[in-house]
Design a protein around this motif. Structure first.
Motif, PDB file in Angstrom:
ATOM      1  N   VAL A  90       0.844  -1.194   0.000  1.00  0.00           N
ATOM      2  CA  VAL A  90       0.000   0.000   0.000  1.00  0.00           C
ATOM      3  C   VAL A  90       0.879   1.244   0.000  1.00  0.00           C
ATOM      4  CG1 VAL A  90      -0.267  -0.121   2.523  1.00  0.00           C
ATOM      5  CG2 VAL A  90      -1.881   1.213   1.196  1.00  0.00           C
ATOM      6  N   ARG A  91       0.433   2.246  -0.759  1.00  0.00           N
ATOM      7  CA  ARG A  91       1.155   3.524  -0.781  1.00  0.00           C
ATOM      8  C   ARG A  91       0.183   4.649  -0.462  1.00  0.00           C
ATOM      9  NH1 ARG A  91       4.476   5.589  -6.080  1.00  0.00           N
ATOM     10  NH2 ARG A  91       2.428   5.750  -7.036  1.00  0.00           N
ATOM     11  N   SER A  92       0.635   5.566   0.406  1.00  0.00           N
ATOM     12  CA  SER A  92      -0.159   6.782   0.665  1.00  0.00           C
ATOM     13  C   SER A  92       0.546   7.963   0.007  1.00  0.00           C
ATOM     14  CB  SER A  92      -0.351   6.994   2.162  1.00  0.00           C
ATOM     15  OG  SER A  92      -1.245   6.024   2.670  1.00  0.00           O
ATOM     16  N   GLY A  93       1.599   8.490   0.664  1.00  0.00           N
ATOM     17  CA  GLY A  93       2.291   9.658   0.087  1.00  0.00           C
ATOM     18  C   GLY A  93       3.595   9.322  -0.613  1.00  0.00           C
ATOM     19  N   GLY A  94       4.055   8.063  -0.536  1.00  0.00           N
ATOM     20  CA  GLY A  94       5.240   7.639  -1.287  1.00  0.00           C
ATOM     21  C   GLY A  94       6.573   8.159  -0.757  1.00  0.00           C
ATOM     22  N   HIS A  95       6.629   8.580   0.529  1.00  0.00           N
ATOM     23  CA  HIS A  95       7.886   9.146   1.058  1.00  0.00           C
ATOM     24  C   HIS A  95       8.805   8.129   1.701  1.00  0.00           C
ATOM     25  CE1 HIS A  95       5.828  12.839   0.286  1.00  0.00           C
ATOM     26  NE2 HIS A  95       6.854  13.560   0.670  1.00  0.00           N
ATOM     27  N   ASP A  96       8.457   6.867   1.656  1.00  0.00           N
ATOM     28  CA  ASP A  96       9.312   5.853   2.278  1.00  0.00           C
ATOM     29  C   ASP A  96      10.755   6.038   1.777  1.00  0.00           C
ATOM     30  OD1 ASP A  96       8.738   2.812   3.587  1.00  0.00           O
ATOM     31  OD2 ASP A  96      10.648   3.114   2.554  1.00  0.00           O
ATOM     32  N   PHE A  97      11.693   6.172   2.723  1.00  0.00           N
ATOM     33  CA  PHE A  97      13.078   6.469   2.320  1.00  0.00           C
ATOM     34  C   PHE A  97      13.701   5.337   1.508  1.00  0.00           C
ATOM     35  CE2 PHE A  97      12.921   9.599   5.872  1.00  0.00           C
ATOM     36  CZ  PHE A  97      13.298  10.712   5.140  1.00  0.00           C
ATOM     37  N   VAL A 161       4.243  14.728   2.680  1.00  0.00           N
ATOM     38  CA  VAL A 161       4.229  13.408   3.333  1.00  0.00           C
ATOM     39  C   VAL A 161       2.782  12.918   3.445  1.00  0.00           C
ATOM     40  CG1 VAL A 161       4.534  12.303   5.597  1.00  0.00           C
ATOM     41  CG2 VAL A 161       6.406  13.628   4.604  1.00  0.00           C
ATOM     42  N   GLY A 162       2.562  11.632   3.189  1.00  0.00           N
ATOM     43  CA  GLY A 162       1.214  11.058   3.262  1.00  0.00           C
ATOM     44  C   GLY A 162       0.854  10.684   4.688  1.00  0.00           C
ATOM     45  N   LEU A 163      -0.421  10.867   5.024  1.00  0.00           N
ATOM     46  CA  LEU A 163      -0.859  10.590   6.391  1.00  0.00           C
ATOM     47  C   LEU A 163      -0.714   9.093   6.723  1.00  0.00           C
ATOM     48  CD1 LEU A 163      -2.031  12.456   8.533  1.00  0.00           C
ATOM     49  CD2 LEU A 163      -4.304  11.677   7.877  1.00  0.00           C
ATOM     50  N   GLY A 217       4.353   0.555   8.772  1.00  0.00           N
ATOM     51  CA  GLY A 217       3.300   0.443   7.755  1.00  0.00           C
ATOM     52  C   GLY A 217       3.296  -0.920   7.094  1.00  0.00           C
ATOM     53  N   ASN A 218       2.222  -1.188   6.336  1.00  0.00           N
ATOM     54  CA  ASN A 218       2.119  -2.403   5.533  1.00  0.00           C
ATOM     55  C   ASN A 218       2.354  -3.669   6.355  1.00  0.00           C
ATOM     56  OD1 ASN A 218       1.899  -2.456   2.346  1.00  0.00           O
ATOM     57  ND2 ASN A 218       2.940  -4.324   2.976  1.00  0.00           N
ATOM     58  N   THR A 219       1.807  -3.723   7.545  1.00  0.00           N
ATOM     59  CA  THR A 219       2.094  -4.847   8.433  1.00  0.00           C
ATOM     60  C   THR A 219       0.834  -5.454   9.049  1.00  0.00           C
ATOM     61  OG1 THR A 219       4.222  -3.862   9.000  1.00  0.00           O
ATOM     62  CG2 THR A 219       3.384  -5.528  10.521  1.00  0.00           C
ATOM     63  N   GLY A 221      -2.407  -4.335   8.296  1.00  0.00           N
ATOM     64  CA  GLY A 221      -3.540  -4.156   7.399  1.00  0.00           C
ATOM     65  C   GLY A 221      -3.386  -2.804   6.734  1.00  0.00           C
ATOM     66  N   ILE A 222      -4.453  -2.346   6.114  1.00  0.00           N
ATOM     67  CA  ILE A 222      -4.417  -1.037   5.449  1.00  0.00           C
ATOM     68  C   ILE A 222      -5.286  -0.079   6.248  1.00  0.00           C
ATOM     69  CG2 ILE A 222      -5.055   0.212   3.353  1.00  0.00           C
ATOM     70  CD1 ILE A 222      -4.580  -2.489   1.891  1.00  0.00           C
ATOM     71  N   VAL A 223      -4.670   0.941   6.804  1.00  0.00           N
ATOM     72  CA  VAL A 223      -5.468   1.942   7.517  1.00  0.00           C
ATOM     73  C   VAL A 223      -6.019   2.890   6.458  1.00  0.00           C
ATOM     74  CG1 VAL A 223      -5.510   3.728   9.285  1.00  0.00           C
ATOM     75  CG2 VAL A 223      -3.949   1.785   9.529  1.00  0.00           C
ATOM     76  N   VAL A 224      -7.345   2.911   6.314  1.00  0.00           N
ATOM     77  CA  VAL A 224      -7.908   3.780   5.279  1.00  0.00           C
ATOM     78  C   VAL A 224      -8.202   5.174   5.815  1.00  0.00           C
ATOM     79  CG1 VAL A 224      -8.796   2.140   3.593  1.00  0.00           C
ATOM     80  CG2 VAL A 224     -10.148   2.637   5.616  1.00  0.00           C
ATOM     81  N   ALA A 449      11.462   4.416  13.053  1.00  0.00           N
ATOM     82  CA  ALA A 449      10.789   3.557  12.076  1.00  0.00           C
ATOM     83  C   ALA A 449      10.424   4.315  10.797  1.00  0.00           C
ATOM     84  CB  ALA A 449       9.527   2.961  12.701  1.00  0.00           C
ATOM     85  N   ASN A 450      10.091   5.592  10.909  1.00  0.00           N
ATOM     86  CA  ASN A 450       9.721   6.365   9.723  1.00  0.00           C
ATOM     87  C   ASN A 450      10.932   6.807   8.916  1.00  0.00           C
ATOM     88  OD1 ASN A 450       7.061   6.558   9.066  1.00  0.00           O
ATOM     89  ND2 ASN A 450       6.629   8.284  10.416  1.00  0.00           N
ATOM     90  N   SER A 451      12.116   6.486   9.426  1.00  0.00           N
ATOM     91  CA  SER A 451      13.327   6.794   8.669  1.00  0.00           C
ATOM     92  C   SER A 451      13.901   5.448   8.226  1.00  0.00           C
ATOM     93  CB  SER A 451      14.302   7.542   9.574  1.00  0.00           C
ATOM     94  OG  SER A 451      15.450   7.852   8.868  1.00  0.00           O
TER      95      SER A 451
END
Ligand code: FDA
Length: 509
Positions: A90-97, A161-163, A217-219, A221-224, A449-451
């Protein structure tokens, strides 16, 4: 490898036969001319873009991109992918480093892109908002500010950045010391699980609700969508950046040394982040956010950090939403179409500092910053303390609370296609990380984790990684919370349907 797998035709058939058909929202390299632009749309690290031959060559791109416009379509995509044995990301804002939302090091996958699920509804009386995961921070902030001038949401500085990914990994911003992280300010959420069910907080239970707020993320489920708890901010606050170029590295060492001794002890209303880089000399930009007027701020600064030499003319007062634009580098008179944001190829790493770095370590950093070309290296210091030290280290999966003075984010950026250029920059940041080992958190060494940093370790591409293997990187992100995350994973997704290079594997007993 974007060749259609045999299961792909089954997937199409499955999706298109659903009541809420989504045939028009599916893109493939073979059947759709828009595939490349839909994929590219939110790739925020060009290292993993379509056109980059060096890094991206070892990555698998999606065999299909699905862009649902409704939650039932998200459910169908999960169910059809699972039924036909297709891996899903799943992708939200695509900022995954590390590009984990749209480029895989393992099996072919379907990309569920939440780009069309981005509504934000603010409810001022209850100080809350429902925001869909595909919304970017700018949209969330704009919606809140349009509804109220004294409400805000404490999340990241970068407006694109995506929520979805941001809250899934924590989320810090300029009011971290006053209100905590984005993940600390969530009241409810809607999660689509591996069985295609839509679960709110009551239905998913407190363990899963705990895990999705920062456990990666991606672990699970998908948080909508997320129900955000909004916070009160003053009508006018102080927000500005003061830059200092030292005449020598030793002078910069003195200034940053003083900073790291006071930054976590300042009043909660005050947060001073520092960006450090070098052109000829080492330069530091102090990003000051104070939830009050400049007179009081000047008093606090003169008492606590006079070495910065803050003057009244440095201090700018503005509304919270104007401060968002300021810290995102928009000029104060910018229009909707101005965008100061451009994305370079980059590698990020993070560390946590519990005891101020000795002067020798600061000097060592500066000498390394001089080794890359001007502007390529950036260190961002993010102070903790304040509210962060009053939230328990197991209240959410983010464990860096009391005892953390500040976090270091460090980045190296480059352009060009040559492998040698990429290797040189990657080597530089890895050496800096190695150099910092004795001075930063240890046993385990911390990371945010977000980095995402795949150098810390990765799951087996087959999806068969054991809990013991994953502890190597998992405990760096989550410390003691990692075990609880793995147990939650076993309860909500025992077949490990949702996974990526660093998703938490299930631990069942
Ligand atoms: P993306 O879509 O790439 O998702 C990231 C991860 O979350 C992937 O594994 C993805 O599969 C998963 N995911 C996405 N949506 C999901 C959903 N709805 N449900 C479940 N899983 C989902 N961080 C910070 O704290 N403060 C900051 O100020 C900044 N600033 C910043 C600037 C820039 C330029 C970059 C590139 C990054 C940051 N970050 C940051 C880091 C950022 O918070 C982190 O990369 C987030 O995971 C990005 O979320 P996106 O949705 O944009 O990414």
């Amino acid at each position: 490898n974007t060749q259609p797998q045999p299961q792909y035709h089954d997937l199409l058939h499955c999706l298109c036969s659903q009541e809420d058909a989504i045939c028009n929202l599916i893109y493939t390299a073979q059947n759709s001319t828009a595939y490349a632009s839909v994929l590219q749309f939110s790739i925020r690290n060009p290292r993993f873009s379509n056109n980059n031959a060096s890094s991206s060559s070892s990555r698998t791109k999606p065999i299909a991109i699905v862009t649902p416009t409704t939650i039932p379509q998200v459910q169908s995509t999960v169910l059809c992918s699972r039924k036909h044995g297709l891996h899903l990301r799943v992708r939200s804002g695509g900022h995954d480093f590390e590009g984990a939302s749209y480029a895989s090091l393992s099996s072919p996958f379907v990309l569920l892109d939440l780009v069309n699920l981005r509504s934000v509804t603010v409810d001022v009386p209850s100080k809350s908002a429902w925001a869909q995961s595909g919304a970017v921070l700018a949209e969330v902030y704009h919606s809140i500010a349009s509804a109220s001038r004294t409400l805000a949401f404490p999340a990241g500085l970068c407006p694109t950045v995506g929520l979805g990914g941001h809250i899934s990994g924590g989320g810090y911003g300029t009011t971290l010391r006053k209100f905590g992280m984005a993940a600390d300010n969530i009241r409810d959420a809607l999660l689509v699980d591996a069985d295609g069910r839509v679960l709110d907080r009551a239905a998913m239970g407190e363990d899963v609700f705990w895990a999705i707020r920062g456990g990666g993320g991606n672990t699970y489920g998908i948080v909508v969508s997320w129900k955000l708890k909004l916070v009160r901010v003053p009508l006018r606050l102080s927000a500005f950046t003061v830059s200092r170029t030292a005449s020598s590295d030793a002078e910069m060492t003195k200034l940053v040394d003083r900073y790291q001794r006071v930054t976590d002890k300042l009043p909660d209303d005050l947060m001073i982040l520092v960006m450090i880089g070098a052109v000829d000399q080492v330069q530091a930009a102090f990003q000051v956010m104070y939830l009050g007027g400049k007179e009081r701020l000047l008093r606090v600064m003169n008492e606590s950090f006079p070495e910065l030499g803050l003057k009244e003319e440095d201090c700018k007062e503005m509304s919270w939403i104007e401060s968002v634009l300021h810290f995102a580098n928009y000029p104060s008179n910018s229009t909707r179409t101005d965008s100061p944001i451009s994305f370079a190829k980059l590698k990020a790493k993070s560390d946590y500092v519990g005891t101020p770095l000795p002067e020798s370590a600061l000097q060592g950093i500066w000498s390394r910053v001089h080794q890359v070309e001007a502007g390529a290296a950036l260190l961002h210091l993010i102070p903790h303390g304040g509210m962060m030290s009053r939230i328990s280290d197991s209240s959410t999966p983010y464990p860096y609370r009391a005892g953390t003075v500040y976090k270091i984010q460090y980045y190296v950026a480059w352009s060009g296609e040559q492998k040698e250029v990429e290797e040189r920059h990657l080597g530089w940041i890895r050496k800096l990380h190695e150099f910092l080992t004795p001075f930063v958190s240890k046993n385990p060494r911390g990371a945010y984790a977000n980095s995402r940093d795949l150098d810390l370790g990765m799951n087996d591409p087959t999806g068969e990684t054991s809990y013991e293997q994953a502890r190597v990187w998992g405990e760096q992100y989550f410390k003691h919370n990692f075990e609880r995350l793995a147990r939650v994973k076993a309860a909500i997704d025992p077949s490990n349907f949702f996974r990526n290079e660093q998703s938490v594997p299930p631990l069942s007993m």
